[in-house]
Design a protein around this motif. Structure first.
Motif, PDB file in Angstrom:
ATOM      1  N   GLY A  31      42.759  44.977  42.871  1.00  0.00           N
ATOM      2  CA  GLY A  31      41.479  45.616  43.196  1.00  0.00           C
ATOM      3  C   GLY A  31      40.998  46.602  42.135  1.00  0.00           C
ATOM      4  N   ILE A  32      41.801  46.840  41.116  1.00  0.00           N
ATOM      5  CA  ILE A  32      41.374  47.739  40.027  1.00  0.00           C
ATOM      6  C   ILE A  32      40.828  46.924  38.851  1.00  0.00           C
ATOM      7  CG2 ILE A  32      42.118  49.508  38.359  1.00  0.00           C
ATOM      8  CD1 ILE A  32      44.155  50.500  40.467  1.00  0.00           C
ATOM      9  N   CYS A  33      41.572  45.915  38.383  1.00  0.00           N
ATOM     10  CA  CYS A  33      41.144  45.149  37.187  1.00  0.00           C
ATOM     11  C   CYS A  33      40.537  43.788  37.548  1.00  0.00           C
ATOM     12  CB  CYS A  33      42.313  44.964  36.222  1.00  0.00           C
ATOM     13  SG  CYS A  33      43.595  43.845  36.831  1.00  0.00           S
ATOM     14  N   PHE A  34      40.687  43.345  38.806  1.00  0.00           N
ATOM     15  CA  PHE A  34      40.158  42.061  39.302  1.00  0.00           C
ATOM     16  C   PHE A  34      40.783  40.842  38.650  1.00  0.00           C
ATOM     17  CE2 PHE A  34      36.777  45.229  40.098  1.00  0.00           C
ATOM     18  CZ  PHE A  34      36.879  45.235  41.481  1.00  0.00           C
ATOM     19  N   ALA A  66      53.174  43.254  40.054  1.00  0.00           N
ATOM     20  CA  ALA A  66      52.593  43.798  41.287  1.00  0.00           C
ATOM     21  C   ALA A  66      53.449  44.911  41.869  1.00  0.00           C
ATOM     22  CB  ALA A  66      52.423  42.682  42.316  1.00  0.00           C
ATOM     23  N   MET A  67      52.793  46.021  42.246  1.00  0.00           N
ATOM     24  CA  MET A  67      53.471  47.131  42.914  1.00  0.00           C
ATOM     25  C   MET A  67      52.819  47.333  44.280  1.00  0.00           C
ATOM     26  SD  MET A  67      55.570  47.937  40.449  1.00  0.00           S
ATOM     27  CE  MET A  67      56.356  49.464  40.935  1.00  0.00           C
ATOM     28  N   ILE A  68      53.653  47.526  45.312  1.00  0.00           N
ATOM     29  CA  ILE A  68      53.153  47.801  46.652  1.00  0.00           C
ATOM     30  C   ILE A  68      53.245  49.305  46.918  1.00  0.00           C
ATOM     31  CG2 ILE A  68      55.401  47.352  47.761  1.00  0.00           C
ATOM     32  CD1 ILE A  68      53.826  46.179  50.173  1.00  0.00           C
ATOM     33  N   CYS A  83      47.727  49.355  36.129  1.00  0.00           N
ATOM     34  CA  CYS A  83      46.453  49.778  36.750  1.00  0.00           C
ATOM     35  C   CYS A  83      46.679  50.955  37.703  1.00  0.00           C
ATOM     36  CB  CYS A  83      45.822  48.619  37.511  1.00  0.00           C
ATOM     37  SG  CYS A  83      45.182  47.310  36.451  1.00  0.00           S
ATOM     38  N   ILE A  84      47.672  50.843  38.586  1.00  0.00           N
ATOM     39  CA  ILE A  84      47.870  51.896  39.591  1.00  0.00           C
ATOM     40  C   ILE A  84      48.470  53.156  38.954  1.00  0.00           C
ATOM     41  CG2 ILE A  84      50.103  50.962  40.431  1.00  0.00           C
ATOM     42  CD1 ILE A  84      47.370  52.797  42.526  1.00  0.00           C
ATOM     43  N   PRO A 103      43.579  53.800  45.732  1.00  0.00           N
ATOM     44  CA  PRO A 103      42.152  53.614  45.423  1.00  0.00           C
ATOM     45  C   PRO A 103      41.386  52.916  46.547  1.00  0.00           C
ATOM     46  CG  PRO A 103      43.534  52.678  43.674  1.00  0.00           C
ATOM     47  CD  PRO A 103      44.449  53.101  44.779  1.00  0.00           C
ATOM     48  N   THR A 104      42.085  52.199  47.422  1.00  0.00           N
ATOM     49  CA  THR A 104      41.411  51.456  48.496  1.00  0.00           C
ATOM     50  C   THR A 104      41.274  52.283  49.766  1.00  0.00           C
ATOM     51  OG1 THR A 104      42.251  49.358  47.624  1.00  0.00           O
ATOM     52  CG2 THR A 104      41.496  49.338  49.905  1.00  0.00           C
TER      53      THR A 104
END
Ligand code: ZN
Ligand code: ZN
Ligand code: ZN
Ligand code: ZN
Lengths: 107, 107
Positions: free
Chosen positions: A27-30, A36-38, A50-51, A62-63
Motif C-alpha cells: 500500500g506504500i509503493c503499489f 513482506a513485513m506484517i 517501504c514501512i 500508514p493504513t
C-alpha cells in the motif's frame, strides 16, 4: 519497488485474479511486496524498506494509524513465496489467454 | 476444514497457479486456511483451530519445531482475503479454460 510500466492488463474474464494481484501489492509503493513485513497488532503488510522508511517519519501504520515501532515488524514470508509464484503464474496465464482462440458467443 | 472431494484438477498449462493454490493451504488439514494465524517467530501459518488443537498437545510449530504458545499466534488476515478471492478466481478460471477450444499445435 518500482511499478513496471507496460505491464499487461488482466483480461475481463480473469478479473477475479486481478483482485488477488492487488492483494499482493504494498500500500506504500503499489508494487508487489518485496520482503513482506506484517504489523502483528493490525495484520497490515508492507515491503520491508517501504514501512521502515515510513516509520522513521511517523511511528504508526500508514493504513489504520495504530502505533507501531520497528521492533514490532515481523517477516511474513508466505507473501514473498506467493508474490514469486503468482508472478510466474501470471506470465504463464497471459501466454495461455493470448494463445487461446476467442470463444464464439453461444447462439 | 475438510478437503472437498472431486475438486477439479489444475490444467497442465496453469501448473504454476497450482503452486499458489498449495501455498494457501494449511499444513495440518491441507485445506485452504480458515482464519489464518501466523507464528511470528518462524513465519509459518495454520488455520486457527488446527494450530490451537496442535498446541494443546505439543507447544511447538508442527513444521519447524520452534517453541510456541497460544498467545504468540497472530491473525494473518491477508491470507483469509487471498483464500476467498483465489477460490472465486479459480472457479472463474476453470470455467474459462473449459470454454476455450483446444489450441492446435503450431506447425
Ligand atoms: Zn512497498
Ligand atoms: Zn494497520
Ligand atoms: Zn488447517
Ligand atoms: Zn515454524
Amino acid at each position: 519497488g518500482t511499478m513496471a510500466l507496460g505491464e499487461p492488463r488482466w483480461p475481463e474474464n480473469l478479473s477475479l485474479l486481478k483482485v488477488v494481484d492487488d492483494l499482493l501489492r504494498c500500500g506504500i509503493c503499489f508494487d508487489y511486496f518485496n520482503i513482506a513485513m506484517i504489523i502483528p497488532q493490525c495484520s497490515h503488510n508492507y515491503c520491508s524498506l517501504c514501512i521502515r522508511k515510513f516509520l522513521s517519519y511517523k511511528t504508526q501504520c500508514p493504513t489504520c494509524c495504530v502505533a507501531v515501532t520497528e521492533p514490532d515488524l515481523k517477516n511474513n514470508r508466505i507473501l514473498d513465496e506467493l508474490v514469486k509464484n503468482f508472478n510466474s503464474a501470471r506470465q504463464q496465464l497471459f501466454k495461455f489467454v493470448l494463445d487461446s482462440p476467442p470463444v464464439s458467443p453461444s447462439t
